[in-house]
Design a protein around this motif. Structure first.
Motif, PDB file in Angstrom:
ATOM      1  N   ARG B 107       0.859  -1.177   0.000  1.00  0.00           N
ATOM      2  CA  ARG B 107       0.000   0.000   0.000  1.00  0.00           C
ATOM      3  C   ARG B 107       0.903   1.238   0.000  1.00  0.00           C
ATOM      4  NH1 ARG B 107      -2.729   0.138   5.969  1.00  0.00           N
ATOM      5  NH2 ARG B 107      -2.049   2.274   6.204  1.00  0.00           N
ATOM      6  N   GLY B 108       0.273   2.390  -0.066  1.00  0.00           N
ATOM      7  CA  GLY B 108       1.040   3.627  -0.198  1.00  0.00           C
ATOM      8  C   GLY B 108       1.883   3.933   1.029  1.00  0.00           C
ATOM      9  N   GLY B 109       3.048   4.503   0.818  1.00  0.00           N
ATOM     10  CA  GLY B 109       3.935   4.942   1.883  1.00  0.00           C
ATOM     11  C   GLY B 109       4.634   6.199   1.429  1.00  0.00           C
ATOM     12  N   PRO B 110       5.609   6.720   2.162  1.00  0.00           N
ATOM     13  CA  PRO B 110       6.156   6.199   3.425  1.00  0.00           C
ATOM     14  C   PRO B 110       5.235   6.472   4.624  1.00  0.00           C
ATOM     15  CG  PRO B 110       7.278   8.233   2.793  1.00  0.00           C
ATOM     16  CD  PRO B 110       6.334   7.892   1.668  1.00  0.00           C
ATOM     17  N   GLY B 111       5.713   6.023   5.779  1.00  0.00           N
ATOM     18  CA  GLY B 111       4.913   6.183   6.992  1.00  0.00           C
ATOM     19  C   GLY B 111       3.652   5.354   6.927  1.00  0.00           C
ATOM     20  N   LEU B 112       2.596   5.867   7.520  1.00  0.00           N
ATOM     21  CA  LEU B 112       1.321   5.156   7.483  1.00  0.00           C
ATOM     22  C   LEU B 112       0.745   5.186   6.070  1.00  0.00           C
ATOM     23  CD1 LEU B 112      -0.104   3.530   9.551  1.00  0.00           C
ATOM     24  CD2 LEU B 112      -1.301   5.567  10.330  1.00  0.00           C
ATOM     25  N   GLY B 113       1.147   6.207   5.285  1.00  0.00           N
ATOM     26  CA  GLY B 113       0.818   6.245   3.858  1.00  0.00           C
ATOM     27  C   GLY B 113      -0.668   6.226   3.602  1.00  0.00           C
ATOM     28  N   GLY B 114      -1.143   5.163   2.998  1.00  0.00           N
ATOM     29  CA  GLY B 114      -2.566   5.031   2.701  1.00  0.00           C
ATOM     30  C   GLY B 114      -2.892   3.589   2.418  1.00  0.00           C
ATOM     31  N   ILE B 115      -4.187   3.313   2.184  1.00  0.00           N
ATOM     32  CA  ILE B 115      -4.583   1.907   1.984  1.00  0.00           C
ATOM     33  C   ILE B 115      -4.726   1.546   0.519  1.00  0.00           C
ATOM     34  CG2 ILE B 115      -5.705   1.750   4.233  1.00  0.00           C
ATOM     35  CD1 ILE B 115      -8.410   1.968   2.708  1.00  0.00           C
ATOM     36  N   GLN B 116      -4.493   2.505  -0.374  1.00  0.00           N
ATOM     37  CA  GLN B 116      -4.655   2.215  -1.804  1.00  0.00           C
ATOM     38  C   GLN B 116      -3.384   1.540  -2.349  1.00  0.00           C
ATOM     39  OE1 GLN B 116      -7.577   2.610  -3.319  1.00  0.00           O
ATOM     40  NE2 GLN B 116      -8.458   3.390  -1.420  1.00  0.00           N
ATOM     41  N   PRO B 117      -3.509   0.837  -3.499  1.00  0.00           N
ATOM     42  CA  PRO B 117      -2.388   0.020  -3.981  1.00  0.00           C
ATOM     43  C   PRO B 117      -1.141   0.815  -4.363  1.00  0.00           C
ATOM     44  CG  PRO B 117      -4.179   0.063  -5.582  1.00  0.00           C
ATOM     45  CD  PRO B 117      -4.691   0.714  -4.351  1.00  0.00           C
ATOM     46  N   ILE B 167       6.742 -12.782  -1.375  1.00  0.00           N
ATOM     47  CA  ILE B 167       5.824 -12.582  -2.500  1.00  0.00           C
ATOM     48  C   ILE B 167       5.373 -11.131  -2.430  1.00  0.00           C
ATOM     49  CG2 ILE B 167       3.635 -13.244  -3.556  1.00  0.00           C
ATOM     50  CD1 ILE B 167       4.138 -16.062  -2.426  1.00  0.00           C
ATOM     51  N   LEU B 168       5.762 -10.377  -3.453  1.00  0.00           N
ATOM     52  CA  LEU B 168       5.473  -8.945  -3.470  1.00  0.00           C
ATOM     53  C   LEU B 168       4.233  -8.712  -4.325  1.00  0.00           C
ATOM     54  CD1 LEU B 168       6.774  -6.255  -2.429  1.00  0.00           C
ATOM     55  CD2 LEU B 168       7.666  -5.973  -4.743  1.00  0.00           C
ATOM     56  N   ALA B 169       3.104  -8.479  -3.653  1.00  0.00           N
ATOM     57  CA  ALA B 169       1.863  -8.171  -4.369  1.00  0.00           C
ATOM     58  C   ALA B 169       1.537  -6.708  -4.100  1.00  0.00           C
ATOM     59  CB  ALA B 169       0.751  -9.094  -3.904  1.00  0.00           C
ATOM     60  N   ASP B 170       0.347  -6.287  -4.478  1.00  0.00           N
ATOM     61  CA  ASP B 170      -0.087  -4.941  -4.137  1.00  0.00           C
ATOM     62  C   ASP B 170      -1.584  -4.993  -3.861  1.00  0.00           C
ATOM     63  OD1 ASP B 170      -1.696  -4.269  -6.611  1.00  0.00           O
ATOM     64  OD2 ASP B 170       0.239  -4.660  -7.527  1.00  0.00           O
ATOM     65  N   GLY B 171      -2.113  -3.904  -3.323  1.00  0.00           N
ATOM     66  CA  GLY B 171      -3.516  -3.892  -2.917  1.00  0.00           C
ATOM     67  C   GLY B 171      -4.477  -4.268  -4.029  1.00  0.00           C
ATOM     68  N   LEU B 172      -4.156  -3.873  -5.236  1.00  0.00           N
ATOM     69  CA  LEU B 172      -5.030  -4.196  -6.363  1.00  0.00           C
ATOM     70  C   LEU B 172      -5.124  -5.711  -6.541  1.00  0.00           C
ATOM     71  CD1 LEU B 172      -6.648  -2.606  -8.416  1.00  0.00           C
ATOM     72  CD2 LEU B 172      -4.632  -2.467  -9.856  1.00  0.00           C
ATOM     73  N   LEU B 173      -3.977  -6.389  -6.556  1.00  0.00           N
ATOM     74  CA  LEU B 173      -3.954  -7.843  -6.731  1.00  0.00           C
ATOM     75  C   LEU B 173      -4.568  -8.548  -5.528  1.00  0.00           C
ATOM     76  CD1 LEU B 173      -0.359  -8.390  -8.176  1.00  0.00           C
ATOM     77  CD2 LEU B 173      -2.515  -8.807  -9.367  1.00  0.00           C
TER      78      LEU B 173
END
Lengths: 221, 356
Positions: B107-117, B167-173
Motif C-alpha cells: 500500500r502507499g507509503g512512506p509512513g502510514l501512507g494510505g490503503i490504496q495500492p 511474494i510482493l503483491a499490491d492492494g489491487l492484486l
C-alpha cells in the motif's frame, strides 16, 4: 425485466459474490422509470471495488449516490454519518449496497431504527456458486443466517449472480441455476432472478441482463 | 487442476499456502491484506495447522523465526508499514539461514501512507529488507492465478536455498477477484523437518545439537558464513530467474513492468500496436534475482525502454544495470495509491518516439 422492486432494496451477500455490480445494475434499471433513485453505499468492509466508484455513471443516469464520509479515501474508518431516513423520504426508490458477510451487515443494525419493520423494504441475498464459502446451497444459507442475525432483517429472496469473472459464459450460468434454486428453497424463500450479461442468458428463466461495471482498470478501455 | 473458483488474490495466496504444506501462519491484520489472515484463521484449524494472530508484526515475524528453525513450513503476511516492522526479524531469519515465506500486499507509503495500492516497496525488498549482507528471494505475480501458483514455488526455493522468500503483491492484486484453479497433483516435498538436517528438532542424544543463531563472536567466522551465503546467492542468480515477455520479439519500445502494473502495460501495448507502434512488455516475475539475461533478450530490437510502476520509479536502476545502460531508459508512473491508466502509459510511449 418484469420484476417489481420494493421502495427499499437491500443487497447483501458474501463478499466477492458481485453485490456491487448487481446493485449498480438494479439502480440503473430503476432509473429508467423514476428520477428519484438513490444508491446508498453501506460497505464498511471493502476498501476497493465498491459502489462509491460509480459516482460519474450514476450522475449521468440521474441516480443519487450516498457514500460513507471516507469511502475511497486513504482513511480506513467505517464511519456512517448520513441521514438515511432523509434519503428514504426524498427518494422513490432506494438501493442499499451492504458490505459482505455478517461484518458488513452489522452496518444495517446501525440504521435499524429507520429500516426495522418497514413493509416497503426487502433484503435480497446475492449468491455465486463459484465463490469459496458459498459454493454449496448449505454453505450459502449458513452465511445468510449470519447476515440476517447481524443485520436484524430477514431475507425475502435470492439473486443468482453466479460468475467466474471474465471467464463467465452461458454454461457457467446454466450450471448455477439449480444451485441457486436449492439455496432459495433451503433458505425458505424463492429465487428472484439470475443475473449475467445478456449473451449468457439464453434459456434462463427470470433472467436479468446486466452490464459489467465492476472490473479492473486494465479492462476499462 | 481443481475446478475454477472465484477468489480474491489474498484468499488465493492463503489457500495456496495450505496446499503447499504451510503448517503455521503468524500474522497481524492490516489493510489491504487482512483477508489472508481471515482465510487462514478459518482454514488452518481444519487442516491441523496453526493460525495465530500475534500481538504485533514484530511478534509475528519472530514466531516465524522460531517455527522456521524447527523445519516447519511457515508464513507471515502484512502490508507495507507492517513489513517495515518485520525487517529486524527477517534479518535474523536470513542470518540463521532459515526458509520462510513472507507476503507483502503493498500500500502507499512512506509512513502510514494510505490503503490504496502501491509498488513503492521495491527498493526495500530488493535492497534492504533488514540490516546486514543478505538477499531474499522476491516473486512478483500479476494475476490471481499466478499468485496461487507462486506460493509453492516460493516455499520450495526458500527450502532449497535456506533463505526467506517474499511474494510482493499490491492492494489491487490482493483485493481483486479472478477465477483460479489449484494444482491438485503438486508434490509437497519439504513441508516438515524430514529433509532438513539443520532443523532444531531435538537431538535425542543421537547427533550433535543444531543451533539456530545469527550471532558470531569471531569476525572471521561471520565473514566466512556470509561469503558462503553469497556463493549460494550466485547459484540462485544463475538458476532461478523468471520473466515473461509479451510481444517483445520485434518491439522497438519495451515497457518493463511487474505485478499488476504489467497488466496496465499490456493494455497500453495493445493500444500502441493498434496504432502501428512496435511495443512489447517485459515482466520480471523474480525481482531478486533480477532476470538480467531475459531483459537483454527482450530488448534485442529495442531502441528505448520505458519502466512503469506505482512508485516514483524504483525499478529503473535495476533495468539500467541489467542493460548496462546501453539503451535509454525512461519512466512513467503514479504513486501514493494512484493507479496509472493504460492511456497515460500509451501517451508516454508515443512521446518517446513510438509514433514514428
Amino acid at each position: 425485466m418484469n420484476f417489481e422492486f420494493p421502495k427499499i432494496t437491500v443487497i447483501t451477500g458474501h463478499y466477492g459474490c458481485g453485490k456491487t455490480n448487481v446493485s449498480v445494475n438494479i439502480a440503473l434499471e430503476l432509473a429508467k422509470k423514476s428520477d428519484r433513485v438513490s444508491v446508498v453505499d453501506l460497505d464498511i468492509v471493502n476498501p476497493y471495488f465498491r459502489t462509491a466508484d460509480f459516482g460519474e455513471l450514476f450522475g449521468s443516469s440521474g441516480v443519487k449516490l450516498i457514500t460513507p464520509m471516507y469511502a475511497n479515501s486513504n482513511l480506513d474508518i467505517p464511519a456512517l454519518s448520513f441521514d438515511l431516513a432523509g434519503v428514504i423520504n426524498e427518494s422513490e426508490y432506494v438501493v442499499i449496497d451492504v458490505g459482505g458477510d455478517p461484518e458488513g451487515a452489522a452496518a444495517l443494525g446501525r440504521y435499524s431504527d429507520v429500516l426495522g419493520k418497514r413493509e416497503d423494504l426487502a433484503l435480497y441475498y446475492v449468491v455465486n456458486k463459484y465463490r469459496y464459502l458459498t459454493s454449496t446451497p448449505a454453505e450459502a444459507v449458513e452465511l445468510l443466517r449470519e447476515i440476517e442475525a447481524a443485520g436484524t432483517i430477514s431475507c425475502s429472496g435470492i439473486i443468482n449472480n453466479s460468475n467466474l469473472g471474465k471467464l463467465t459464459d452461458a454454461e457457467t450460468v446454466a450450471k448455477s441455476v439449480d444451485y441457486a434454486k436449492e439455496a432459495a428453497q433451503a433458505a425458505g424463500t424463492s429465487l428472484l432472478f439470475t443475473c449475467s450479461e445478456e449473451k449468457n442468458l439464453g434459456g434462463i428463466e427470470n433472467a436479468f441482463p446486466v452490464k459489467i461495471y465492476v472490473k479492473p482498470i486494465w479492462d476499462m478501455e | 487442476m481443481s475446478e475454477l473458483t472465484l477468489m480474491k488474490g489474498n484468499e488465493a495466496l492463503a489457500e495456496a499456502a495450505i496446499r503447499a504444506g504451510c503448517k503455521c501462519f503468524f500474522g497481524y491484520p492490516i489493510t489491504p491484506q487482512t483477508e489472508i489472515s481471515a482465510y487462514l484463521s478459518k482454514r488452518m484449524p481444519k487442516v491441523g495447522g496453526v493460525f495465530l494472530q500475534a500481538e504485533s508484526e514484530v511478534a509475528a515475524i519472530n514466531m516465524v523465526y522460531g517455527c522456521a528453525g524447527s523445519g516447519i513450513r511457515c508464513m507471515t503476511s502484512s502490508s507495507s508499514p507492517g513489513i517495515s516492522l518485520k525487517t529486524e526479524g527477517i534479518s535474523y531469519i536470513a542470518g540463521a539461514d532459515l526458509p520462510c515465506v513472507i507476503i507483502n500486499v503493498q500500500r502507499g507509503g512512506p509512513g502510514l501512507g494510505g490503503i490504496q495500492p502501491s509498488q513503492a516497496d521495491y527498493w526495500q525488498v530488493t535492497r534492504a529488507l533488514g540490516h546486514g549482507d543478505f538477499h531474499v528471494l522476491v516473486f512478483a505475480p500479476s494475476t490471481v492465478q499466478e499468485m496461487a501458483d507462486t506460493v509453492q514455488k516460493a516455499f520450495d526455493l526458500a527450502d532449497k536455498y535456506r533463505m526467506p522468500a517474499v511474494i510482493l503483491a499490491d492492494g489491487l492484486l490482493g483485493q481483486m477477484m479472478e477465477p483460479v484453479a489449484f494444482d491438485e497433483d503438486a508434490e509437497i516435498k519439504m513441508s516438515d523437518a524430514s529433509n532438513k538436517p539443520w532443523a532444531a528438532t531435538g537431538h535425542k542424544n543421537q547427533r550433535k545439537h543444531n543451533i539456530i543463531n545469527s550471532l558470531y563472536l569471531q569476525a572471521e567466522e561471520l565473514e566466512e558464513k556470509i561469503r558462503n551465503r553469497f556463493e549460494r546467492y550466485e547459484q540462485v542468480k544463475a538458476n532461478e530467474t523468471m520473466a515473461e515477455c509479451y510481444k517483445t520479439e520485434d518491439a522497438e519500445i519495451v515497457v518493463a513492468a511487474y505485478g499488476s502494473t504489467a497488466r496496465l502495460a499490456k493494455s497500453a501495448v495493445e493500444l500502441a500496436r493498434k496504432e502501428g507502434i512496435k511495443a512489447g512488455v517485459f515482466r520480471p516475475i523474480t525481482l531478486w534475482p533480477y532476470p538480467v539475461n531475459e531483459l537483454n533478450e527482450a530488448c534485442k530490437n529495442a531502441k528505448k525502454v520505458l519502466v512503469t510502476e506505482m512508485s516514483m520509479g524504483q525499478m529503473v536502476d535495476d533495468v539500467k544495470l541489467a542493460l548496462n545502460c546501453r539503451i535509454p531508459v525512461e519512466f512513467v508512473g503514479r504513486t501514493g495509491g494512484v493507479i496509472p491508466s493504460p492511456a497515460e502509459i500509451l501517451n508516454k510511449i508515443k512521446e518517446m518516439g513510438g509514433d514514428k
